[in-house]
Design an enzyme around this catalytic site. Structure first.
Site, mmCIF file in Angstrom:
data_model
loop_
_atom_site.group_PDB
_atom_site.id
_atom_site.type_symbol
_atom_site.label_atom_id
_atom_site.label_comp_id
_atom_site.label_asym_id
_atom_site.label_seq_id
_atom_site.Cartn_x
_atom_site.Cartn_y
_atom_site.Cartn_z
ATOM 1 N N HIS A 306 37.492 7.804 -36.245
ATOM 2 C CA HIS A 306 38.946 6.868 -35.933
ATOM 3 C C HIS A 306 38.075 5.551 -36.227
ATOM 4 C CE1 HIS A 306 42.463 4.821 -35.129
ATOM 5 N NE2 HIS A 306 43.317 6.424 -35.500
ATOM 6 N N ASP A 363 44.927 14.167 -37.260
ATOM 7 C CA ASP A 363 44.676 15.008 -38.432
ATOM 8 C C ASP A 363 43.960 15.958 -39.256
ATOM 9 O OD1 ASP A 363 46.764 13.283 -39.713
ATOM 10 O OD2 ASP A 363 45.023 11.733 -40.729
HETATM 11 N N1 ACO Z 1 31.668 13.645 -40.481
HETATM 12 C C1 ACO Z 1 30.247 13.106 -40.660
HETATM 13 N N2 ACO Z 1 29.973 11.276 -40.362
HETATM 14 C C2 ACO Z 1 30.862 11.099 -39.857
HETATM 15 C C3 ACO Z 1 32.345 10.911 -40.093
HETATM 16 C C4 ACO Z 1 33.296 12.002 -39.966
HETATM 17 N N3 ACO Z 1 34.223 12.832 -40.297
HETATM 18 N N4 ACO Z 1 32.973 9.549 -39.896
HETATM 19 C C5 ACO Z 1 31.889 8.654 -39.509
HETATM 20 N N5 ACO Z 1 30.652 9.428 -39.865
HETATM 21 C C6 ACO Z 1 29.522 8.321 -39.766
HETATM 22 C C7 ACO Z 1 29.564 8.093 -40.799
HETATM 23 O O1 ACO Z 1 28.810 8.091 -41.721
HETATM 24 C C8 ACO Z 1 28.855 6.787 -39.734
HETATM 25 O O2 ACO Z 1 27.194 7.269 -40.019
HETATM 26 P P1 ACO Z 1 26.134 5.820 -40.074
HETATM 27 O O3 ACO Z 1 26.198 4.698 -39.084
HETATM 28 O O4 ACO Z 1 24.724 7.049 -39.930
HETATM 29 O O5 ACO Z 1 26.227 5.391 -41.354
HETATM 30 C C9 ACO Z 1 29.402 6.265 -38.520
HETATM 31 O O6 ACO Z 1 29.993 7.932 -38.442
HETATM 32 C C10 ACO Z 1 30.053 5.716 -39.043
HETATM 33 O O7 ACO Z 1 31.149 6.172 -39.636
HETATM 34 P P2 ACO Z 1 32.550 4.596 -40.444
HETATM 35 O O8 ACO Z 1 33.117 5.092 -41.718
HETATM 36 O O9 ACO Z 1 31.490 3.150 -40.388
HETATM 37 O O10 ACO Z 1 33.624 4.527 -39.450
HETATM 38 P P3 ACO Z 1 35.008 3.407 -39.720
HETATM 39 O O11 ACO Z 1 35.300 3.578 -38.275
HETATM 40 O O12 ACO Z 1 35.359 3.198 -40.722
HETATM 41 O O13 ACO Z 1 35.555 5.330 -40.598
HETATM 42 C C11 ACO Z 1 37.411 6.824 -40.688
HETATM 43 C C12 ACO Z 1 36.554 6.119 -39.793
HETATM 44 C C13 ACO Z 1 37.798 6.095 -42.405
HETATM 45 C C14 ACO Z 1 38.659 7.282 -39.981
HETATM 46 C C15 ACO Z 1 35.874 8.137 -40.852
HETATM 47 O O14 ACO Z 1 35.959 8.766 -39.608
HETATM 48 C C16 ACO Z 1 36.320 9.023 -41.819
HETATM 49 O O15 ACO Z 1 36.255 8.891 -43.031
HETATM 50 N N6 ACO Z 1 36.818 10.140 -41.015
HETATM 51 C C17 ACO Z 1 37.295 11.019 -42.205
HETATM 52 C C18 ACO Z 1 38.509 10.921 -42.412
HETATM 53 C C19 ACO Z 1 39.639 10.927 -41.181
HETATM 54 O O16 ACO Z 1 39.735 12.218 -41.010
HETATM 55 N N7 ACO Z 1 40.484 10.343 -41.875
HETATM 56 C C20 ACO Z 1 41.683 10.017 -40.699
HETATM 57 C C21 ACO Z 1 41.457 9.035 -39.884
HETATM 58 S S1 ACO Z 1 43.407 9.469 -38.478
HETATM 59 C C22 ACO Z 1 45.036 8.745 -39.425
HETATM 60 O O17 ACO Z 1 44.808 8.070 -40.586
HETATM 61 C C23 ACO Z 1 45.495 9.035 -39.365
#
Ligand code: ACO
Length: 428
Positions: A306, A363
């Protein structure tokens, strides 16, 4: 008034700016005069470090996994309160007394019907229209039907519009579903609770008496509470920005619905459920965890991670408990829940997820519950919109009531061509 200050050295000049403190949470540097003082803007696409408003409605501490509405922890509200009570809290800042709650619930129930002509809008959509496409259209169209409550300068008009939106959203969402499956619309029954009425309008048919299952009603009411508000997220900021121009509330909420539709915002529970179904059995989990960790594989664990929460999303804790209750009550034996529980356990003990602070978000379990109740995946985001409407109207109202409110107008770092002379087409 805080006497804290921050000093910025910009363009060889020291500029002092006031630092403002909220009740809890990080202080903010008030940069409103920065452009006048330095000739420079700040740059923060995605608003990762920018507070866009004062707000007394909701507080989140993402590092600690805290979510408060009016100061009350979300876990307590989800366990002990009701969606109507939380709606009152979000709109008024305080929990209602018994009589106030009864009065509020009665008022909302009196606004549940849609103008009959509005019901005809549905027939203009294709049968396979996504419920969110219908929601955007129908909610936007409400402004054409309720002129008597669109004077945004009048607090009474704002209140009536807010009540109308909260009350009509279940009717609008249920009708979108009914239309998609070719069943007759079911009109509201105001003797039922807000959530019970929605269940009946969605799953009932005129030919049979519909009994509301109290466990399902409670579970869905909880899901509504968990989605009711989440401070300045993308759709709420969209509502505020749209409203800052003086647009009417129905148009503003339609804008919020459009923003919520995106898969990075409201669409993630659908993706999480699809992923759990694809994994299918617990023995496949390690393979998917390895895929999520592989930099060369775009796969991510949906429902994990998140932008704000770098700890367990407090809403996910409640969701996990609710899945159990719903599955037991409905005697669901879907292996998807077992997959979810084991996937969560494995991921939370894996160094990759620990180091990156990736925890289940709201979610991860909500899709599992909604599907067990009988909602198709296309309705998931529509349900989110229904529940978030109260947060949107509360935030919109707070903004309009703020005497210092201005039209929202971000600045930019221009990277296009500098001024140049027009060249006629035959000389290009
Ligand atoms: N699975 C595996 N790796 C992940 C995940 C995941 N679900 N989420 C983040 N990471 C990793 C990324 O690859 C990144 O790795 P790196 O530093 O080696 O490049 C690191 O964790 C940080 O991730 P970001 O995408 O930069 O973090 P951000 O805060 O921008 O993204 C997000 C948050 C979009 C929710 C992300 O965690 C994601 O895509 N999750 C899956 C989708 C999801 O569940 N969304 C619902 C959010 S809740 C809502 O909207 C009500």
């Amino acid at each position: 008034m805080s006497d804290k200050q921050a000093t910025l050295n910009a363009g060889g000049k020291d500029v002092t700016m006031a630092v403002r403190s909220g009740t809890i949470g990080p202080d903010v540097i008030d940069i409103r005069k920065m452009y006048a003082d330095t000739g420079m803007f700040t740059y923060d696409p995605g608003f990762t470090s920018t507070a866009s408003c004062d707000s007394a409605i909701t507080y989140i501490d993402g590092d600690e996994g805290v979510l408060l509405h009016g100061g009350y922890p979300i876990g307590q509200l989800a366990e002990q309160s009701s969606f109507m009570e939380v709606s009152y809290l979000l709109l008024n800042g305080e929990l209602p007394g018994k009589a106030e709650l009864a009065d509020f619930s009665r008022t909302i129930s009196r606004h549940t019907m849609l103008h009959e002509q509005l019901m005809q809008f549905y027939r203009g959509f294709r049968r396979d229209a996504h419920p969110m496409a219908i929601m955007c259209g129908v909610v936007g169209a409400l402004s054409a039907f309720y002129h008597d409550s669109t004077d945004i300068a009048d607090p009474i008009h704002r209140k009536i519009s807010s009540h109308r939106l909260i009350a009509k959203m279940p009717t609008i969402a249920a009708a979108a579903y009914k239309y998609s499956i070719g069943q007759p619309f079911v009109y509201p029954d105001n003797t039922l609770s807000y959530t019970g009425n929605f269940l009946r309008m969605t799953f009932g048919v005129p030919a049979e008496k519909y009994e509301v299952n109290p466990v399902v009603e409670k579970a869905l009411d909880r899901i509504f509470i968990l989605h009711a508000d989440h401070e300045q997220n993308a759709s709420t900021s969209t509502v505020r920005l749209a409203g800052s121009s003086g647009a009417n509330p129905f148009a503003c909420i339609a804008a919020g619905i459009a923003c919520l539709w995106g898969p990075a915002h409201g669409g993630a529970n659908e993706a999480a459920l699809n992923m759990l179904q694809e994994i299918g059995t617990p023995d496949k989990i390690p393979h998917y965890i390895e895929r999520a960790k592989d930099k060369n594989d775009p796969f991510r664990l949906m429902g994990f991670g998140h932008r704000v929460y770098k700890n367990y999303d407090p809403r996910a804790t409640v969701m996990q408990q609710t899945v159990r209750e719903v599955f037991e009550s409905l005697k669901v034996t879907n292996p998807v829940f077992e997959v979810a529980i084991q996937l969560e356990e494995m991921a939370l003990s894996d160094p990759y997820f620990i180091e990156k602070k990736l925890f289940p978000n709201v979610d991860f379990y909500s899709g599992v519950i909604l599907s067990a109740i009988g909602f198709p995946t296309t309705m998931f985001t529509a349900l989110f919109a229904l529940a978030r409407t109260v947060g949107w109207v509360a935030q919109w109202n707070e903004m309009i009531s703020d005497p210092g409110q201005k039209i929202g107008r971000p600045r930019q770092l221009y990277t296009g061509p500098a001024q140049r002379d027009y060249v006629p087409v035959d000389k290009r």
